[in-house]
Write a protein that holds these residues in place. Sequence first.
Motif, mmCIF file in Angstrom:
data_model
loop_
_atom_site.group_PDB
_atom_site.id
_atom_site.type_symbol
_atom_site.label_atom_id
_atom_site.label_comp_id
_atom_site.label_asym_id
_atom_site.label_seq_id
_atom_site.Cartn_x
_atom_site.Cartn_y
_atom_site.Cartn_z
ATOM 1 N N ALA A 70 0.816 -1.210 0.000
ATOM 2 C CA ALA A 70 0.000 0.000 0.000
ATOM 3 C C ALA A 70 0.846 1.255 0.000
ATOM 4 O O ALA A 70 0.396 2.318 -0.417
ATOM 5 C CB ALA A 70 -0.926 0.010 1.204
ATOM 6 N N ALA A 71 2.078 1.140 0.451
ATOM 7 C CA ALA A 71 2.953 2.305 0.480
ATOM 8 C C ALA A 71 3.209 2.860 -0.908
ATOM 9 O O ALA A 71 3.583 4.020 -1.077
ATOM 10 C CB ALA A 71 4.267 1.964 1.160
ATOM 11 N N ALA A 72 3.049 2.012 -1.916
ATOM 12 C CA ALA A 72 3.220 2.480 -3.296
ATOM 13 C C ALA A 72 2.091 3.412 -3.710
ATOM 14 O O ALA A 72 2.200 4.146 -4.688
ATOM 15 C CB ALA A 72 3.280 1.282 -4.247
ATOM 16 N N LEU A 73 0.960 3.376 -2.943
ATOM 17 C CA LEU A 73 -0.176 4.248 -3.178
ATOM 18 C C LEU A 73 -0.672 4.162 -4.617
ATOM 19 O O LEU A 73 -0.821 5.157 -5.325
ATOM 20 C CB LEU A 73 0.194 5.704 -2.832
ATOM 21 C CG LEU A 73 0.605 5.946 -1.374
ATOM 22 C CD1 LEU A 73 1.078 7.359 -1.186
ATOM 23 C CD2 LEU A 73 -0.541 5.624 -0.448
ATOM 24 N N ASP A 74 -0.875 2.931 -5.061
ATOM 25 C CA ASP A 74 -1.369 2.697 -6.418
ATOM 26 C C ASP A 74 -2.845 3.071 -6.491
ATOM 27 O O ASP A 74 -3.686 2.399 -5.894
ATOM 28 C CB ASP A 74 -1.180 1.220 -6.785
ATOM 29 C CG ASP A 74 -1.666 0.910 -8.191
ATOM 30 O OD1 ASP A 74 -1.665 -0.278 -8.561
ATOM 31 O OD2 ASP A 74 -2.047 1.849 -8.921
ATOM 32 N N ASN B 7 -4.693 3.692 3.863
ATOM 33 C CA ASN B 7 -6.075 3.894 3.424
ATOM 34 C C ASN B 7 -7.059 4.070 4.586
ATOM 35 O O ASN B 7 -8.258 3.868 4.424
ATOM 36 C CB ASN B 7 -6.537 2.755 2.519
ATOM 37 C CG ASN B 7 -5.712 2.670 1.250
ATOM 38 O OD1 ASN B 7 -5.433 3.688 0.632
ATOM 39 N ND2 ASN B 7 -5.298 1.468 0.893
ATOM 40 N N LEU B 8 -6.532 4.422 5.756
ATOM 41 C CA LEU B 8 -7.362 4.812 6.891
ATOM 42 C C LEU B 8 -6.953 6.225 7.285
ATOM 43 O O LEU B 8 -5.763 6.485 7.502
ATOM 44 C CB LEU B 8 -7.167 3.857 8.072
ATOM 45 C CG LEU B 8 -7.933 4.212 9.360
ATOM 46 C CD1 LEU B 8 -9.435 4.062 9.159
ATOM 47 C CD2 LEU B 8 -7.466 3.332 10.527
ATOM 48 N N ALA C 283 -6.161 13.237 2.896
ATOM 49 C CA ALA C 283 -6.668 11.872 2.914
ATOM 50 C C ALA C 283 -7.077 11.417 1.524
ATOM 51 O O ALA C 283 -6.787 10.287 1.098
ATOM 52 C CB ALA C 283 -7.855 11.768 3.875
ATOM 53 N N ALA C 284 -7.753 12.303 0.773
ATOM 54 C CA ALA C 284 -8.214 11.934 -0.561
ATOM 55 C C ALA C 284 -7.050 11.680 -1.523
ATOM 56 O O ALA C 284 -7.114 10.784 -2.368
ATOM 57 C CB ALA C 284 -9.106 13.053 -1.115
ATOM 58 N N LYS C 285 -5.974 12.432 -1.374
ATOM 59 C CA LYS C 285 -4.814 12.253 -2.254
ATOM 60 C C LYS C 285 -4.106 10.934 -2.006
ATOM 61 O O LYS C 285 -3.487 10.353 -2.913
ATOM 62 C CB LYS C 285 -3.828 13.406 -2.052
ATOM 63 C CG LYS C 285 -4.328 14.754 -2.523
ATOM 64 C CD LYS C 285 -4.488 14.832 -4.027
ATOM 65 C CE LYS C 285 -4.903 16.223 -4.463
ATOM 66 N NZ LYS C 285 -5.135 16.284 -5.936
ATOM 67 N N LEU C 286 -4.196 10.420 -0.775
ATOM 68 C CA LEU C 286 -3.431 9.225 -0.421
ATOM 69 C C LEU C 286 -4.289 7.962 -0.346
ATOM 70 O O LEU C 286 -3.814 6.909 0.054
ATOM 71 C CB LEU C 286 -2.732 9.438 0.927
ATOM 72 C CG LEU C 286 -1.688 10.580 0.954
ATOM 73 C CD1 LEU C 286 -1.035 10.665 2.316
ATOM 74 C CD2 LEU C 286 -0.626 10.366 -0.117
ATOM 75 N N MET C 287 -5.557 8.063 -0.681
ATOM 76 C CA MET C 287 -6.428 6.867 -0.675
ATOM 77 C C MET C 287 -6.149 6.019 -1.922
ATOM 78 O O MET C 287 -6.038 6.560 -3.033
ATOM 79 C CB MET C 287 -7.894 7.285 -0.627
ATOM 80 C CG MET C 287 -8.354 7.699 0.762
ATOM 81 S SD MET C 287 -8.516 6.276 1.867
ATOM 82 C CE MET C 287 -8.960 7.111 3.394
#
Length: 461
Positions: free
Chosen positions: A142-146, A435-436, A457-461
């Motif tokens: 998730a760290a890749a934030l795909d 994603n939290l 938050a929206a940019k990193l979801m």
Amino acid sequence: MIDVAIIGAGSAGLVAARHLISAGLRPVLFEAAKSIGGAWTPSSATVLQTPSPGNKQDDDDDHPANKMWNGMRTNLSKYTCQFTDFPWPEGTSTFPTVEEMHDYLQSYSDTFLLEDPSSCEFLMQCRVTNIEQLQSCDTAAAAALDPDNEEANYKVEWLDIDTQTTHCRDFGGVVIASGFFHTPCMPSFLNDNTNSNNDSNGKRPQIIHSSQYRTHNHFKEKNIAVVGGSFSSLEIAADVSKSAARVVSILPSIPWVIPRWIYKFHPLLSPESVGNTKTITILPSDLALYQRTEPFQGEVTELTPEMCQERHRYVQSFVGRKQRSSPLGEPANWNEPTIVAISDEYVDLVNEEKIKAIQGRLVGIDDDGRLQLDTNCDTSDTLSDIDYVICATGYKPNLHNFLSSEILSTLDYDQEDKFSPLTLAYSTLHPSLPNLAFCGLYKGPYMGVVDLQAQLAAKLM
């Protein structure tokens, strides 16, 4: 499209939904009440609110998150109480009423969330009971934030209050926007055995939390003690004095009491000015306090006594001599951080002896109804003939009611901490919980800051 659960449809939940939609995500808002607005829902009640354990708050017309009393106005101006891309309409009060705040949030929802019904979903009268992280949610991946990863990361369980049925659904992300000021806190000595609401001999005063206060009309010719030194305690003391026979304000420490409007005098610097000619600037208190006297020097992590003294002098310049000469007096220890409360009438009412201010803490109630006070003196003081005690003693969040034990452990959550129950990056994110996100879950959530939290938050979801 990835579905993201938002817990709460108050101001934080609505602005989170707006920015999730802009990021191409689909928000699903869970709200325990019948309507949006959270704490900014006008109260329909004209009597004291005293819900009993067996009653569902959702059965009446009031929003279960409502903490406001009739006639209350914001203590910050509309310039602070607004989102960055949604200005107030012309004619709005500088310090909006609860009704104006609710209308503003409803208009915000209508503009950004309801224009395309398929882009957003509201689940009203649905109380979230459990959120847990799914095993498939891999932190490293998730760290890749795909943004194209539609894998479900969290399971959300909830109760439909209307049908009393339980439901479960997986989501790609979750935003917690249930509010910091959720669960009322009472003085530590109170428990089921000392709560005077269950008093059988009728001698002990009835104890309520400030969240249950609705109107001064309920307290006609009664003797009232208001406990606390924050905005709500001072404003409730001022409001209840309209009907009460006697009002005692018990403050754990003396705050600086600032009016909503601040007058500042400046030299009139013009070629025509002569001598000591001055001009007056009248500003809402929040705008006056937000002004910097020097460039930003970086984050301050600890206040020295010298810094505290400087801040006391600065606030004193707004208050003037009225508080110093009143029975309330000024804060005694200027080596400690300033405590500020905003009220237009409180100091005047103290001067007029319509409110008696006592510095101390309520530490007990005798069987005969006398209040035991710790006033930092050699002997304890008592206060007798009190009919009601209104405790404006703060709130704490309720994350432990619906976040799984694993998530709470990761957050190092302390449910008894009224000031900082969890530590997050930008009060929004935790590196071990991708994603939290959290919006408005800190003490004093300004709408502009909550807006920025929602965007992050929206940019990193």
